[in-house]
Scaffold this motif. Sequence first.
Motif, PDB file in Angstrom:
ATOM      1  N   ASP A  41       0.832  -1.207   0.000  1.00 30.05           N
ATOM      2  CA  ASP A  41       0.000   0.000   0.000  1.00 30.05           C
ATOM      3  C   ASP A  41       0.865   1.254   0.000  1.00 30.05           C
ATOM      4  O   ASP A  41       0.526   2.254  -0.630  1.00 30.05           O
ATOM      5  N   LEU A  42       1.994   1.199   0.699  1.00 31.74           N
ATOM      6  CA  LEU A  42       2.913   2.336   0.701  1.00 31.74           C
ATOM      7  C   LEU A  42       3.492   2.537  -0.698  1.00 31.74           C
ATOM      8  O   LEU A  42       3.543   3.649  -1.209  1.00 31.74           O
ATOM      9  N   TRP A  43       3.894   1.449  -1.335  1.00 32.37           N
ATOM     10  CA  TRP A  43       4.447   1.553  -2.689  1.00 32.37           C
ATOM     11  C   TRP A  43       3.385   2.030  -3.674  1.00 32.37           C
ATOM     12  O   TRP A  43       3.701   2.657  -4.676  1.00 32.37           O
ATOM     13  N   GLY A  44       2.110   1.734  -3.380  1.00 29.62           N
ATOM     14  CA  GLY A  44       1.022   2.135  -4.258  1.00 29.62           C
ATOM     15  C   GLY A  44       0.799   3.632  -4.307  1.00 29.62           C
ATOM     16  O   GLY A  44       0.054   4.116  -5.148  1.00 29.62           O
ATOM     17  N   THR A  45       1.425   4.392  -3.415  1.00 34.77           N
ATOM     18  CA  THR A  45       1.284   5.845  -3.456  1.00 34.77           C
ATOM     19  C   THR A  45       2.144   6.463  -4.547  1.00 34.77           C
ATOM     20  O   THR A  45       1.979   7.631  -4.867  1.00 34.77           O
ATOM     21  N   LEU A  46       3.042   5.676  -5.120  1.00 36.67           N
ATOM     22  CA  LEU A  46       3.876   6.177  -6.211  1.00 36.67           C
ATOM     23  C   LEU A  46       3.071   6.206  -7.503  1.00 36.67           C
ATOM     24  O   LEU A  46       2.202   5.364  -7.722  1.00 36.67           O
ATOM     25  N   PRO A  47       3.368   7.168  -8.375  1.00 37.96           N
ATOM     26  CA  PRO A  47       2.592   7.265  -9.617  1.00 37.96           C
ATOM     27  C   PRO A  47       2.836   6.095 -10.572  1.00 37.96           C
ATOM     28  O   PRO A  47       1.939   5.697 -11.300  1.00 37.96           O
ATOM     29  N   GLU A  48       4.040   5.542 -10.558  1.00 40.46           N
ATOM     30  CA  GLU A  48       4.307   4.397 -11.439  1.00 40.46           C
ATOM     31  C   GLU A  48       3.794   3.130 -10.773  1.00 40.46           C
ATOM     32  O   GLU A  48       4.212   2.770  -9.687  1.00 40.46           O
ATOM     33  N   GLN A  49       2.837   2.499 -11.403  1.00 41.98           N
ATOM     34  CA  GLN A  49       2.222   1.288 -10.860  1.00 41.98           C
ATOM     35  C   GLN A  49       2.901   0.072 -11.482  1.00 41.98           C
ATOM     36  O   GLN A  49       2.607  -0.295 -12.615  1.00 41.98           O
ATOM     37  N   VAL A  50       3.836  -0.490 -10.742  1.00 43.44           N
ATOM     38  CA  VAL A  50       4.553  -1.677 -11.204  1.00 43.44           C
ATOM     39  C   VAL A  50       4.453  -2.753 -10.135  1.00 43.44           C
ATOM     40  O   VAL A  50       4.288  -2.456  -8.950  1.00 43.44           O
ATOM     41  N   ASP A  51       4.520  -3.977 -10.558  1.00 45.14           N
ATOM     42  CA  ASP A  51       4.595  -5.068  -9.599  1.00 45.14           C
ATOM     43  C   ASP A  51       6.040  -5.166  -9.144  1.00 45.14           C
ATOM     44  O   ASP A  51       6.930  -5.399  -9.980  1.00 45.14           O
ATOM     45  N   PRO A  52       6.303  -4.979  -7.852  1.00 44.45           N
ATOM     46  CA  PRO A  52       7.687  -5.055  -7.380  1.00 44.45           C
ATOM     47  C   PRO A  52       8.287  -6.425  -7.683  1.00 44.45           C
ATOM     48  O   PRO A  52       7.627  -7.452  -7.531  1.00 44.45           O
ATOM     49  N   ASP A  53       9.492  -6.415  -8.145  1.00 44.97           N
ATOM     50  CA  ASP A  53      10.209  -7.651  -8.447  1.00 44.97           C
ATOM     51  C   ASP A  53      10.995  -8.032  -7.202  1.00 44.97           C
ATOM     52  O   ASP A  53      12.193  -7.790  -7.104  1.00 44.97           O
ATOM     53  N   ILE A  54      10.277  -8.603  -6.227  1.00 43.10           N
ATOM     54  CA  ILE A  54      10.934  -8.937  -4.966  1.00 43.10           C
ATOM     55  C   ILE A  54      11.616 -10.302  -5.074  1.00 43.10           C
ATOM     56  O   ILE A  54      11.218 -11.142  -5.876  1.00 43.10           O
ATOM     57  N   ALA A  55      12.626 -10.481  -4.281  1.00 40.83           N
ATOM     58  CA  ALA A  55      13.311 -11.770  -4.161  1.00 40.83           C
ATOM     59  C   ALA A  55      13.196 -12.192  -2.697  1.00 40.83           C
ATOM     60  O   ALA A  55      13.408 -11.386  -1.794  1.00 40.83           O
ATOM     61  N   VAL A  56      12.817 -13.417  -2.479  1.00 43.11           N
ATOM     62  CA  VAL A  56      12.602 -13.917  -1.126  1.00 43.11           C
ATOM     63  C   VAL A  56      13.696 -14.926  -0.786  1.00 43.11           C
ATOM     64  O   VAL A  56      13.895 -15.890  -1.525  1.00 43.11           O
ATOM     65  N   PRO A  57      14.404 -14.721   0.319  1.00 34.36           N
ATOM     66  CA  PRO A  57      15.457 -15.661   0.708  1.00 34.36           C
ATOM     67  C   PRO A  57      14.862 -17.032   1.065  1.00 34.36           C
ATOM     68  O   PRO A  57      13.697 -17.112   1.476  1.00 34.36           O
ATOM     69  N   PRO A  58      15.660 -18.083   0.958  1.00 40.42           N
ATOM     70  CA  PRO A  58      15.188 -19.390   1.430  1.00 40.42           C
ATOM     71  C   PRO A  58      14.924 -19.315   2.936  1.00 40.42           C
ATOM     72  O   PRO A  58      15.476 -18.470   3.647  1.00 40.42           O
ATOM     73  N   TRP A  59      14.066 -20.212   3.414  1.00 44.02           N
ATOM     74  CA  TRP A  59      13.589 -20.153   4.800  1.00 44.02           C
ATOM     75  C   TRP A  59      14.679 -19.959   5.856  1.00 44.02           C
ATOM     76  O   TRP A  59      14.549 -19.057   6.696  1.00 44.02           O
ATOM     77  N   PRO A  60      15.735 -20.761   5.884  1.00 43.22           N
ATOM     78  CA  PRO A  60      16.720 -20.570   6.968  1.00 43.22           C
ATOM     79  C   PRO A  60      17.325 -19.159   6.959  1.00 43.22           C
ATOM     80  O   PRO A  60      17.459 -18.528   8.016  1.00 43.22           O
TER      81      PRO A  60
END
Length: 91
Positions: A41-60
């Motif tokens: 929701d915070l990122w949604g306040t930006l005018p450019e609407q993009v899907d963030p390309d997040i990377a998620v670390p492995p569980w440990p």
Amino acid sequence: MDEDLQAMMRDELLAEVVKLRTAVREHRDSSGHDLCWHHPDLWGTLPEQVDPDIAVPPWPKFMRGCVAYRQSLDEQAAEARIHDAEFDERR
């Protein structure tokens, strides 16, 4: 990237500032288990609407990061209230 601001009138700029401040305050005021979530929701306040390309670390590695974050809160917010409640997925 922020060229849209150049075309805004004073009232539009003020409304944009209020919208951004509201989003930052909502993020700042997160507490308890809400601290563990990302905030699109915070990122949604930006005018450019993009899907963030997040990377998620492995569980440990992810869990070690959670522990490090919690330890940093002990150092940076030592006087913080304790939120002694289990996470509720239904929220």
